[in-house]
Scaffold this motif. Sequence first.
Motif, PDB file in Angstrom:
ATOM      1  N   TYR A   5      45.772  40.655  75.348  1.00 36.83           N
ATOM      2  CA  TYR A   5      46.998  41.275  74.843  1.00 36.83           C
ATOM      3  C   TYR A   5      48.196  40.334  75.044  1.00 36.83           C
ATOM      4  O   TYR A   5      48.952  40.076  74.104  1.00 36.83           O
ATOM      5  CB  TYR A   5      47.249  42.619  75.537  1.00 36.83           C
ATOM      6  N   ASN A   6      48.373  39.824  76.262  1.00 35.60           N
ATOM      7  CA  ASN A   6      49.507  38.937  76.532  1.00 35.60           C
ATOM      8  C   ASN A   6      49.369  37.598  75.820  1.00 35.60           C
ATOM      9  O   ASN A   6      50.359  37.002  75.415  1.00 35.60           O
ATOM     10  CB  ASN A   6      49.697  38.737  78.032  1.00 35.60           C
ATOM     11  N   PHE A   7      48.128  37.132  75.672  1.00 34.13           N
ATOM     12  CA  PHE A   7      47.927  35.908  74.899  1.00 34.13           C
ATOM     13  C   PHE A   7      48.410  36.126  73.462  1.00 34.13           C
ATOM     14  O   PHE A   7      49.190  35.338  72.929  1.00 34.13           O
ATOM     15  CB  PHE A   7      46.448  35.491  74.893  1.00 34.13           C
ATOM     16  N   SER A   8      47.950  37.214  72.832  1.00 33.47           N
ATOM     17  CA  SER A   8      48.322  37.502  71.444  1.00 33.47           C
ATOM     18  C   SER A   8      49.822  37.694  71.295  1.00 33.47           C
ATOM     19  O   SER A   8      50.448  37.150  70.375  1.00 33.47           O
ATOM     20  CB  SER A   8      47.601  38.757  70.946  1.00 33.47           C
ATOM     21  N   LYS A   9      50.396  38.460  72.181  1.00 34.99           N
ATOM     22  CA  LYS A   9      51.836  38.733  72.132  1.00 34.99           C
ATOM     23  C   LYS A   9      52.643  37.432  72.216  1.00 34.99           C
ATOM     24  O   LYS A   9      53.558  37.206  71.427  1.00 34.99           O
ATOM     25  CB  LYS A   9      52.204  39.666  73.287  1.00 34.99           C
ATOM     26  N   ASN A  10      52.278  36.565  73.165  1.00 33.30           N
ATOM     27  CA  ASN A  10      53.007  35.307  73.315  1.00 33.30           C
ATOM     28  C   ASN A  10      52.712  34.339  72.186  1.00 33.30           C
ATOM     29  O   ASN A  10      53.589  33.602  71.757  1.00 33.30           O
ATOM     30  CB  ASN A  10      52.713  34.674  74.679  1.00 33.30           C
ATOM     31  N   TYR A  11      51.483  34.337  71.703  1.00 31.54           N
ATOM     32  CA  TYR A  11      51.146  33.432  70.607  1.00 31.54           C
ATOM     33  C   TYR A  11      51.969  33.772  69.360  1.00 31.54           C
ATOM     34  O   TYR A  11      52.504  32.884  68.697  1.00 31.54           O
ATOM     35  CB  TYR A  11      49.650  33.484  70.286  1.00 31.54           C
ATOM     36  N   PHE A  12      52.072  35.048  69.048  1.00 33.59           N
ATOM     37  CA  PHE A  12      52.759  35.441  67.816  1.00 33.59           C
ATOM     38  C   PHE A  12      54.284  35.506  67.933  1.00 33.59           C
ATOM     39  O   PHE A  12      54.971  35.372  66.928  1.00 33.59           O
ATOM     40  CB  PHE A  12      52.208  36.771  67.291  1.00 33.59           C
ATOM     41  N   PHE A  13      54.802  35.690  69.131  1.00 32.26           N
ATOM     42  CA  PHE A  13      56.253  35.877  69.271  1.00 32.26           C
ATOM     43  C   PHE A  13      56.952  34.807  70.097  1.00 32.26           C
ATOM     44  O   PHE A  13      58.163  34.888  70.287  1.00 32.26           O
ATOM     45  CB  PHE A  13      56.551  37.255  69.864  1.00 32.26           C
ATOM     46  N   ASN A  14      56.225  33.821  70.602  1.00 32.07           N
ATOM     47  CA  ASN A  14      56.827  32.801  71.442  1.00 32.07           C
ATOM     48  C   ASN A  14      56.468  31.422  70.896  1.00 32.07           C
ATOM     49  O   ASN A  14      55.358  30.935  71.122  1.00 32.07           O
ATOM     50  CB  ASN A  14      56.321  32.964  72.878  1.00 32.07           C
ATOM     51  N   PRO A  15      57.385  30.772  70.188  1.00 36.10           N
ATOM     52  CA  PRO A  15      57.076  29.477  69.579  1.00 36.10           C
ATOM     53  C   PRO A  15      56.660  28.403  70.590  1.00 36.10           C
ATOM     54  O   PRO A  15      55.827  27.560  70.290  1.00 36.10           O
ATOM     55  CB  PRO A  15      58.356  29.066  68.860  1.00 36.10           C
ATOM     56  N   GLY A  16      57.242  28.418  71.782  1.00 36.28           N
ATOM     57  CA  GLY A  16      56.888  27.422  72.794  1.00 36.28           C
ATOM     58  C   GLY A  16      55.438  27.548  73.221  1.00 36.28           C
ATOM     59  O   GLY A  16      54.723  26.551  73.350  1.00 36.28           O
ATOM     60  N   PHE A  17      54.980  28.784  73.435  1.00 39.07           N
ATOM     61  CA  PHE A  17      53.591  28.997  73.830  1.00 39.07           C
ATOM     62  C   PHE A  17      52.642  28.669  72.679  1.00 39.07           C
ATOM     63  O   PHE A  17      51.602  28.039  72.874  1.00 39.07           O
ATOM     64  CB  PHE A  17      53.368  30.431  74.315  1.00 39.07           C
ATOM     65  N   ILE A  70      50.108  15.708  80.174  1.00 39.90           N
ATOM     66  CA  ILE A  70      50.802  16.897  80.649  1.00 39.90           C
ATOM     67  C   ILE A  70      49.858  17.684  81.546  1.00 39.90           C
ATOM     68  O   ILE A  70      48.733  17.973  81.160  1.00 39.90           O
ATOM     69  CB  ILE A  70      51.262  17.782  79.473  1.00 39.90           C
ATOM     70  N   GLY A  71      50.322  18.059  82.729  1.00 42.49           N
ATOM     71  CA  GLY A  71      49.515  18.818  83.674  1.00 42.49           C
ATOM     72  C   GLY A  71      49.432  20.292  83.306  1.00 42.49           C
ATOM     73  O   GLY A  71      49.854  20.719  82.225  1.00 42.49           O
ATOM     74  N   TYR A  72      48.906  21.066  84.231  1.00 42.87           N
ATOM     75  CA  TYR A  72      48.742  22.509  84.039  1.00 42.87           C
ATOM     76  C   TYR A  72      50.102  23.214  84.078  1.00 42.87           C
ATOM     77  O   TYR A  72      51.024  22.784  84.764  1.00 42.87           O
ATOM     78  CB  TYR A  72      47.855  23.093  85.135  1.00 42.87           C
ATOM     79  N   GLY A  73      50.189  24.327  83.368  1.00 46.62           N
ATOM     80  CA  GLY A  73      51.359  25.198  83.463  1.00 46.62           C
ATOM     81  C   GLY A  73      52.616  24.679  82.803  1.00 46.62           C
ATOM     82  O   GLY A  73      53.690  24.734  83.379  1.00 46.62           O
ATOM     83  N   LEU A  74      52.518  24.212  81.570  1.00 48.67           N
ATOM     84  CA  LEU A  74      53.701  23.782  80.824  1.00 48.67           C
ATOM     85  C   LEU A  74      54.457  25.009  80.322  1.00 48.67           C
ATOM     86  O   LEU A  74      53.869  25.918  79.746  1.00 48.67           O
ATOM     87  CB  LEU A  74      53.292  22.903  79.640  1.00 48.67           C
ATOM     88  N   TYR A  75      55.762  25.031  80.534  1.00 50.63           N
ATOM     89  CA  TYR A  75      56.611  26.119  80.054  1.00 50.63           C
ATOM     90  C   TYR A  75      57.674  25.503  79.161  1.00 50.63           C
ATOM     91  O   TYR A  75      58.457  24.661  79.602  1.00 50.63           O
ATOM     92  CB  TYR A  75      57.261  26.843  81.234  1.00 50.63           C
ATOM     93  N   ILE A  76      57.686  25.918  77.901  1.00 50.95           N
ATOM     94  CA  ILE A  76      58.682  25.428  76.953  1.00 50.95           C
ATOM     95  C   ILE A  76      59.684  26.539  76.707  1.00 50.95           C
ATOM     96  O   ILE A  76      59.385  27.518  76.026  1.00 50.95           O
ATOM     97  CB  ILE A  76      58.018  24.979  75.631  1.00 50.95           C
TER      98      ILE A  76
END
Length: 179
Positions: free
Chosen positions: A22-34, A75-81
């Motif tokens: 659910y959170n993957f889908s939500k962030n994929y569709f609504f968060n350009p950085g993710f 780039i290492g783990y946990g990139l936040y854009i």
Amino acid sequence: MIIDYIKSDLCRYVGKENINLYNFSKNYFFNPGFKFSCWLRLTQSKNPIISIVAKVQHRRFYTKYMLNIPANTKIGYGLYIGHGQCIVINPTTQIGNNVNLSQFTSIGSNHHNAAIIGDNVYIGPNVCIVENVVIGNNVQIGAGAVVIKDIPENSLAAGVPAKVLKTNDSPNLYSHNRW
């Protein structure tokens, strides 16, 4: 392994306990950085079909969101854009784990030897990191800074040119949900 990178990136947005479809889908569709970071990670796939599709999508979102982060950047783990727009990074840059990149960040080099950024680093909006500098672990760089010299671990730096304003052992308050 690529799935671990994508999970680590998602963790930075939602927290470790909330990594689910659910959170993957939500962030994929609504968060350009993710969305961009997912395709960026998938360009490294050993499966040639996934890799080709990922490179096309990476290029597409590279242009759409003005996120100029080459696929071969380490780039290492946990990139936040943050805010998912207008970031330019030289391909020779090395980025550690749990790094926050804010909008209008530029990390560049004229001599093919860009910055090395440690773990748990927050880079504020409009920051320019120029040439071969080393940014230590647990560093916070304030908005609008121009970094032309190394920044030691556990520091807060800001200004033009950036100067270390504070050095302490307290954690970086801006690197939430670390992987």
